[in-house]
Design a protein around this motif. Structure first.
Motif, PDB file in Angstrom:
ATOM      1  N   PHE A 374       0.842  -1.198   0.000  1.00 50.06           N
ATOM      2  CA  PHE A 374       0.000   0.000   0.000  1.00 50.06           C
ATOM      3  C   PHE A 374       0.880   1.253   0.000  1.00 50.06           C
ATOM      4  O   PHE A 374       2.063   1.209   0.349  1.00 50.06           O
ATOM      5  N   ILE A 382      -5.515   6.785   7.515  1.00 49.07           N
ATOM      6  CA  ILE A 382      -5.629   5.350   7.248  1.00 49.07           C
ATOM      7  C   ILE A 382      -6.106   4.662   8.527  1.00 49.07           C
ATOM      8  O   ILE A 382      -5.454   4.760   9.572  1.00 49.07           O
ATOM      9  N   GLU A 534      -9.223   5.789   4.158  1.00 50.70           N
ATOM     10  CA  GLU A 534      -8.947   4.467   3.587  1.00 50.70           C
ATOM     11  C   GLU A 534      -8.818   3.467   4.734  1.00 50.70           C
ATOM     12  O   GLU A 534      -8.473   3.849   5.864  1.00 50.70           O
ATOM     13  N   LEU A 536      -7.313  -0.328   6.142  1.00 51.50           N
ATOM     14  CA  LEU A 536      -6.460  -1.510   6.035  1.00 51.50           C
ATOM     15  C   LEU A 536      -7.019  -2.536   7.013  1.00 51.50           C
ATOM     16  O   LEU A 536      -7.009  -2.327   8.222  1.00 51.50           O
ATOM     17  N   THR A 543      -5.266  -9.931   4.196  1.00 49.78           N
ATOM     18  CA  THR A 543      -5.146  -8.514   4.503  1.00 49.78           C
ATOM     19  C   THR A 543      -5.614  -7.713   3.290  1.00 49.78           C
ATOM     20  O   THR A 543      -5.154  -7.927   2.174  1.00 49.78           O
ATOM     21  N   TYR A 545      -6.512  -3.855   1.583  1.00 51.92           N
ATOM     22  CA  TYR A 545      -6.387  -2.397   1.626  1.00 51.92           C
ATOM     23  C   TYR A 545      -7.544  -1.833   0.819  1.00 51.92           C
ATOM     24  O   TYR A 545      -7.634  -2.047  -0.384  1.00 51.92           O
TER      25      TYR A 545
END
Length: 559
Positions: A374, A382, A534, A536, A543, A545
């Motif tokens: 990312f 984030i 955004e 995560l 995982t 993003y």
């Protein structure tokens, strides 16, 4: 007194700790009806946990009375901190919370062992009767229900065999929560049940409590949780209690409206008083002028009478003002002043702040994340979310260079100043005062005091030593240090833990005004929803993003 449909009634409850110079609770009165779901809110120190301890009988030296129309009222209580011990494994510990089922199961095992050695007719008959009873009380379904509840609260299959005494404080709290939910009492009293839960567990608990057939009384700083679960709010403030119908959002709307109306009434009274004071002053001036006019005048008696009359009218106006203040006085609303702080970055970095490429980390056979990629753009926030133990803090520590990754690389742009708030407050000097500790990051005392005021530290309290303040206040000091350092990037690991709602709101406002970049790991969905651009998501399997807000992520998942 009509108590039909009432589970519990509190009348004029007053309580004061011996170390305090004022009552913590002052004539608190409210009623808990059948099947109600009530959330208790209020600043830290307003008496929420004290009220709960009184209701469950842990504190008895109070004034007032508590009525329980139902003599056999069954109460399930979850305290904030669990201190009990047990040598049982986790699964057996939860079963023991259901004594009837647990007793029958133990007796069945005894009879099974006897039947292994000798098939006795009488023992066989007793075994059949117990087996039938076990089926009636849903004993066969119990273990599955227990495992499901524990799984939803973040425990694995292997955890079921762990010794209760080996669990952490947070894990014990989750076990106690599972026990209370499975007991299904008439009244659930939960003191901060969301403290040790991740988002998945929170969502499961919300749905469970929404469908719960009994009555619920719960304290929580989790506004998202309160919105989902409760149907009314009991606010404790300055020793007094106020009931609001509706969830947390409706309570905020009603409270703000009430405060606005109180201010309007107070200001209207002030306008009236000032108008009357001007009138009285004007009449006094006229009276003095008339007194001066009689010098050299022919009809001095008339002028003297006229002056006396004007002075009398001025006195009457002053009397009316005094009467209004004594009899109709509207007190100044006790509304806490909201201090907002403008957080500037120390310097401006380039457009790209951080690149993460093919990052992987494992502990033994357990993979936290694999080939993670990312890029973080300057000015973005984030949000890192995921279950407890999924690797959120580990990722943060890798980004900070505190521990190595297994593979991949991270690249921070040059000349970036990072401010880091850890979950634990290990970087605080306990001998320093609050003000001195925060000034270590910024020598501008005025700005430091503004930051501390934003986080609800009064002018007097900043001179207290850190060793003498609560955990929640130490969290605020740690946050103040980070904010005062004016970094380009804020990295925050569970920043709202131990903070009351009012401080959370103040922190959110400060972060929303911040012009730099924020990386925040949190289970606080309200915070993530408000701030994150955004997401995560680290969930132990995959995982992801997501280039959008938390609301957008949830709506995509639900489609």
């Amino acid at each position: 007194m009509d108590l039909i449909g009432t589970l519990l009634r509190v009348n004029n409850l007053t309580y004061r700790y011996s170390s305090q110079d004022r009552n913590l609770l002052e004539k608190v009165s409210f009623t808990i009806g059948l099947k109600e779901k009530i959330g208790i809110v209020g600043p830290n120190g307003s008496g929420k946990s004290t009220l709960i301890k009184i209701l469950v009988g842990e504190l008895t030296d109070f004034e007032g009375n508590i009525e329980k129309p139902k003599c056999d009222l069954k109460i399930g209580y979850l305290p904030q901190d669990v201190s009990r011990d047990s040598d049982r494994i986790l699964l057996e510990e939860v079963k023991a919370a259901l004594p009837e089922v647990y007793k029958v199961e133990k007796n069945l095992r005894v009879l099974e062992k006897r039947l292994e050695n000798d098939v006795d007719t009488e023992v066989l008959r007793d075994y059949g009767e117990l087996l039938s009873k076990y089926e009636t009380i849903e004993g066969f379904q119990l273990e599955e229900k227990i495992k499901k509840a524990l799984s939803k609260l973040g425990f694995t299959k292997d955890d079921m065999k762990r010794n209760y005494n080996k669990l952490s404080g947070g894990e014990k709290t989750r076990v106690e929560l599972a026990k209370i939910l499975l007991e299904e009492p008439d009244l659930l009293i939960l003191d901060e049940p969301t403290n040790h839960l991740d988002i998945n567990s929170l969502e499961w608990l919300e749905e469970y409590l929404r469908r719960y057939k009994g009555t619920i009384l719960v304290t929580s700083h989790d506004r998202y949780f309160l919105n989902k679960v409760v149907t009314s709010i009991l606010e404790l403030r300055d020793g007094k209690s106020t009931i609001y119908s509706g969830n947390y959002s409706f309570y905020i709307y009603e409270r703000n409206l009430k405060e606005k109306q109180a201010w309007e009434k107070y200001e209207e009274q002030n306008r009236k008083i000032k108008k009357m004071e001007r009138e009285a002053k004007r009449r006094k001036i006229w009276a003095k002028r008339k007194e001066k006019e009689k010098i050299g005048a022919k009809d001095k008696g008339f002028i003297t009478h006229r002056a006396a009359k004007l002075a009398k009218r001025a006195k009457a106006v002053e009397t009316r003002i005094k009467q209004m203040i004594e009899e109709e006085k509207v007190n100044k609303p006790a509304v806490e002043k909201q201090i907002r702080v403008k957080l500037e970055t120390a310097r401006h970095s380039g457009k790209i702040v951080l690149d993460v490429c093919e990052l992987s980390k494992s502990f033994g056979d357990r993979i936290l994340f694999n080939s993670l990629n990312f890029t973080i753009i300057r000015g973005k926030t984030i949000g890192i979310i995921g279950p407890n133990g999924s690797g959120k803090t580990t990722l943060i520590r890798i980004l900070l260079g505190e521990i190595p990754a297994d593979s991949g690389f991270i690249r921070w742009r040059t000349n970036i100043k990072i401010g880091y708030h850890a979950q634990e407050q290990e970087n605080l000097n306990m001998e320093n005062t609050i003000l001195t500790e925060v000034k270590r990051e910024n020598s501008d005392e005025t700005f430091v005091r503004i930051v501390l005021g934003c986080l609800k530290f009064s002018q007097k309290r900043v001179y207290e030593k850190i060793k003498n303040i609560s955990i929640g206040e130490r969290v605020k000091v740690s946050l103040a240090k980070v904010l005062a350092s004016q970094p380009d990037v804020l990295i925050l690991d569970e920043p709202t833990n131990h903070l009351d709602v009012h401080v959370r709101e103040a922190l959110e406002n400060a972060l929303a005004d911040y012009s730099g970049t924020i990386i925040v790991a949190s289970h606080d969905r309200y915070l993530i929803k408000k701030l994150a651009d955004e997401i995560l998501e680290i969930n132990g399997k995959e995982t992801k993003y997501f280039p959008g807000s938390y609301s957008e992520l949830k709506s995509k998942v639900e489609l």
